[in-house]
Design a protein around this motif. Structure first.
Motif, PDB file in Angstrom:
ATOM      1  N   ASP A   1       0.845  -1.188   0.000  1.00  0.00           N
ATOM      2  CA  ASP A   1       0.000   0.000   0.000  1.00  0.00           C
ATOM      3  C   ASP A   1       0.888   1.249   0.000  1.00  0.00           C
ATOM      4  O   ASP A   1       1.701   1.428   0.914  1.00  0.00           O
ATOM      5  CB  ASP A   1      -0.877  -0.004   1.253  1.00  0.00           C
ATOM      6  CG  ASP A   1      -1.830   1.178   1.311  1.00  0.00           C
ATOM      7  OD1 ASP A   1      -1.797   2.025   0.404  1.00  0.00           O
ATOM      8  OD2 ASP A   1      -2.605   1.253   2.291  1.00  0.00           O
ATOM      9  N   PRO A   2       0.746   2.137  -0.993  1.00  0.00           N
ATOM     10  CA  PRO A   2       1.582   3.339  -0.993  1.00  0.00           C
ATOM     11  C   PRO A   2       1.206   4.335   0.095  1.00  0.00           C
ATOM     12  O   PRO A   2       1.983   5.233   0.419  1.00  0.00           O
ATOM     13  CB  PRO A   2       1.352   3.928  -2.388  1.00  0.00           C
ATOM     14  CG  PRO A   2       0.028   3.400  -2.801  1.00  0.00           C
ATOM     15  CD  PRO A   2      -0.088   2.028  -2.193  1.00  0.00           C
ATOM     16  N   GLY A   3       0.003   4.222   0.651  1.00  0.00           N
ATOM     17  CA  GLY A   3      -0.402   5.052   1.782  1.00  0.00           C
ATOM     18  C   GLY A   3      -0.742   6.492   1.441  1.00  0.00           C
ATOM     19  O   GLY A   3      -0.831   7.334   2.349  1.00  0.00           O
ATOM     20  N   ASP A   4      -0.955   6.799   0.174  1.00  0.00           N
ATOM     21  CA  ASP A   4      -1.201   8.196  -0.204  1.00  0.00           C
ATOM     22  C   ASP A   4      -2.262   8.310  -1.296  1.00  0.00           C
ATOM     23  O   ASP A   4      -2.157   9.156  -2.186  1.00  0.00           O
ATOM     24  CB  ASP A   4       0.098   8.854  -0.663  1.00  0.00           C
ATOM     25  CG  ASP A   4       0.681   8.214  -1.930  1.00  0.00           C
ATOM     26  OD1 ASP A   4       0.191   7.144  -2.342  1.00  0.00           O
ATOM     27  OD2 ASP A   4       1.622   8.792  -2.516  1.00  0.00           O
ATOM     28  N   THR A   5      -3.290   7.468  -1.219  1.00  0.00           N
ATOM     29  CA  THR A   5      -4.234   7.378  -2.336  1.00  0.00           C
ATOM     30  C   THR A   5      -5.590   8.041  -2.044  1.00  0.00           C
ATOM     31  O   THR A   5      -6.568   7.764  -2.725  1.00  0.00           O
ATOM     32  CB  THR A   5      -4.459   5.907  -2.726  1.00  0.00           C
ATOM     33  OG1 THR A   5      -4.959   5.187  -1.583  1.00  0.00           O
ATOM     34  CG2 THR A   5      -3.163   5.269  -3.188  1.00  0.00           C
TER      35      THR A   5
END
Length: 261
Positions: free
Chosen positions: A107-111
């Protein structure tokens, strides 16, 4: 006479949808040169996916020649004049931060859905950065594609027409505006029903977006890293919503149209 960068249909689409796509806004060769610089700065090896260990790597402000060239092509400068107004924007000497997105399952954590703030950047708490109905400090949001991007390569998601919802949300707050925390408090629900477009295209494509456009990153589901810059175009003068119809820029017209509904 040279044809203008944007025709009347594209300008109307910008006013109504909040963005316009310019294919071939800068040369692919310039994108290739810039991407080589970004690979070096990233510490990753383009030929060795084992070195791609993070879903997103952010590279700080890039002002080398390929980036300056990409930001200042004749077609872009003409489009800036058409959307913001002649002598009403400041030329870019760099392209800001690059989020390089890699094809990883983490998960990039910035979506999350958001707009980009336009002033009060002196606070370390970016959620306190602000935007007002005059879009103080920001004339456009821009998405510069430095790699080919298709539907699986983590293209930026765009809520089509959402700039109109945000203008109406900001208007009661006046010049003080609202913070990102204020705006995100309800998850940008005012724009939740808007259709979604994806910022895809070949390297050299640029999306010129209204500063109030709601957008979001997404996880990478493809096989090739995505290289994109997302700088603002800075204004040389404040927006003026009280101008007569023929004197307002398309950015100003979109805001006035939203407030007239």
């Amino acid at each position: 006479m040279q044809p203008r960068s944007l025709d009347p249909v594209q300008i109307r689409a910008f006013i109504e949808d909040g963005y316009v796509r310019l294919d071939g806004a800068f040369p692919r060769e310039t994108a290739d040169e810039a991407r080589a610089i970004l690979w070096r700065k990233s510490g990753c090896d383009p030929g060795n996916p084992a070195t791609w260990t993070q879903p997103v790597v952010r590279i700080g402000d890039c002002g080398e020649e390929p980036f300056r060239k990409a930001a200042n092509t004749p077609v872009l400068r003409e489009a800036f004049d058409q959307l913001v107004g002649e002598r009403r924007w400041l030329p870019r000497t760099s392209l800001g931060t690059f989020p390089i997105r890699f094809p990883l399952s983490a998960d990039p954590g910035d979506t999350g859905w958001h707009i980009d703030a336009s002033f009060a950047f002196d606070s370390p708490d970016f959620m306190s950065w602000r935007t007002n109905v005059l879009s103080t400090g920001r004339a456009l949001l821009m998405l510069f594609l430095f790699s080919d991007v298709d539907e699986r390569d983590a293209p930026t998601r765009i809520r089509v027409g959402s700039h109109l919802d945000i203008a109406r949300r900001l208007a009661p707050a006046g010049a003080a505006g609202l913070s990102l925390r204020d705006l995100a408090g309800h998850g940008f629900e005012e724009a939740a029903g808007r259709p979604i477009a994806l910022a895809t295209g070949s390297a050299g494509t640029v999306y010129l977006c209204h500063p109030f456009l709601v957008h979001a990153a997404q996880p990478h589901r493809g096989t090739r890293p995505r290289f994109m810059a997302q700088p603002p175009l800075l204004p040389a003068a404040p927006f003026r919503l009280g101008l007569e119809d023929g004197d307002r820029s398309p950015v100003e017209t979109a805001i006035r149209n939203a407030l007239s509904c």
